[in-house]
Design a protein around this motif. Sequence first.
Motif, short mmCIF file in Angstrom:
data_model
loop_
_atom_site.label_atom_id
_atom_site.label_comp_id
_atom_site.label_asym_id
_atom_site.label_seq_id
_atom_site.Cartn_x
_atom_site.Cartn_y
_atom_site.Cartn_z
N TYR A 248 0.49 -7.64 7.14
CA TYR A 248 0.02 -6.35 7.67
C TYR A 248 1.13 -5.61 8.39
O TYR A 248 1.79 -6.19 9.27
CB TYR A 248 -1.14 -6.58 8.65
N PRO A 249 1.34 -4.31 8.05
CA PRO A 249 0.76 -3.56 6.93
C PRO A 249 1.52 -3.83 5.63
O PRO A 249 2.66 -4.28 5.67
CB PRO A 249 0.93 -2.10 7.37
N SER A 250 0.89 -3.55 4.51
CA SER A 250 1.49 -3.82 3.21
C SER A 250 2.78 -3.02 3.01
O SER A 250 2.79 -1.80 3.18
CB SER A 250 0.49 -3.47 2.10
N GLY A 251 3.85 -3.73 2.63
CA GLY A 251 5.14 -3.06 2.44
C GLY A 251 5.18 -2.17 1.22
O GLY A 251 5.65 -1.03 1.28
N HIS A 252 4.70 -2.68 0.08
CA HIS A 252 4.66 -1.87 -1.14
C HIS A 252 3.82 -0.61 -0.92
O HIS A 252 4.19 0.48 -1.36
CB HIS A 252 4.06 -2.66 -2.30
N THR A 253 2.70 -0.77 -0.23
CA THR A 253 1.81 0.36 0.02
C THR A 253 2.50 1.41 0.88
O THR A 253 2.46 2.61 0.58
CB THR A 253 0.53 -0.12 0.72
N THR A 254 3.13 0.98 1.97
CA THR A 254 3.80 1.91 2.87
C THR A 254 4.93 2.63 2.16
O THR A 254 5.07 3.86 2.27
CB THR A 254 4.35 1.15 4.09
N THR A 255 5.74 1.88 1.41
CA THR A 255 6.89 2.48 0.73
C THR A 255 6.45 3.52 -0.30
O THR A 255 6.98 4.64 -0.35
CB THR A 255 7.71 1.38 0.03
N SER A 256 5.47 3.16 -1.13
CA SER A 256 5.03 4.10 -2.17
C SER A 256 4.33 5.31 -1.56
O SER A 256 4.47 6.43 -2.06
CB SER A 256 4.10 3.39 -3.16
N ALA A 257 3.58 5.12 -0.48
CA ALA A 257 2.89 6.24 0.15
C ALA A 257 3.89 7.21 0.79
O ALA A 257 3.73 8.44 0.69
CB ALA A 257 1.89 5.73 1.19
N LEU A 258 4.91 6.68 1.46
CA LEU A 258 5.94 7.55 2.03
C LEU A 258 6.67 8.31 0.93
O LEU A 258 6.92 9.51 1.05
CB LEU A 258 6.94 6.72 2.83
N THR A 259 7.01 7.61 -0.14
CA THR A 259 7.71 8.25 -1.25
C THR A 259 6.85 9.34 -1.88
O THR A 259 7.32 10.45 -2.16
CB THR A 259 8.08 7.20 -2.32
#
Length: 265
Positions: A170-181
């Motif tokens: 927590y929090p998901s790294g892939h999720t955070t990276t793709s959402a920021l991008t």
Amino acid sequence: MPDGMRAGASGGARAGASGGARAGPSDGGGVPGVAAARVVSPRRTTVVVGLGVCAWAAFAALTLIVVSRHGAPLPPDRALLARSLGHRPPMAVAAARALTDTGTGAVPYALVIAAGLIAGRTARQRCAAALTGLLCLGLGQAVRYGVMDLVGRVRPPYADWEVLASGWSYPSGHTTTSALTAGLLITALWLRAPHGRGPLTLLVACWGAGVGLTRIFLGVHWFTDVLGGWLFAAGWLALFLTAAARWLPARVRPGAPEPGSGEAP
């Protein structure tokens, strides 16, 4: 004053007023730079700030819930993981693996650079926008790692994984990276793409959301890990965009008119 002079002065005033109206920021006239000025207007900045505050508040509340339960999964976490375990045909797993791979590594950074190239009108603006986007993504990753270490949440059981994963949950790294991008790309599209940006925005948003959902489907994250990644990304992006709009010099700010173009800043 003679009639001829009065008429000339009156005509000049009318022409000046008309020219001023055409150059003003309220009349875009299809000029991308003026459309961009609307996007970063004080009213829109206020909206971004408000959304950012809401995202941070929701992220803080969710984090407190996760910490108070010592990382134990919530009912939605167990339900969605169980559902994904029962619906994993091989082709769906292969597609999810391919999509989830785009949420890490070089792909997000390449997309952020592309967003900077889209957002700027001049070489200087493009360079500044690309560097700002990379800084946003890089610093966001650093802060996220800090939160992950502080929370220390364990991932779902290893037996349920369909891909390899490492680190806390927590929090998901892939999720955070793709959402920021995705957020940076969408911002660039709204700054500089006056036509056809709706379908492109939807496509980018679906990609960003899809990467997060694959983390649940592949069994390496709980649903609240992904939700936390989305909320963190929304709050961080709002913070960074607000700071950029406030402190970036006008000459390098995306959407600013080119020197000598005669457009209003």
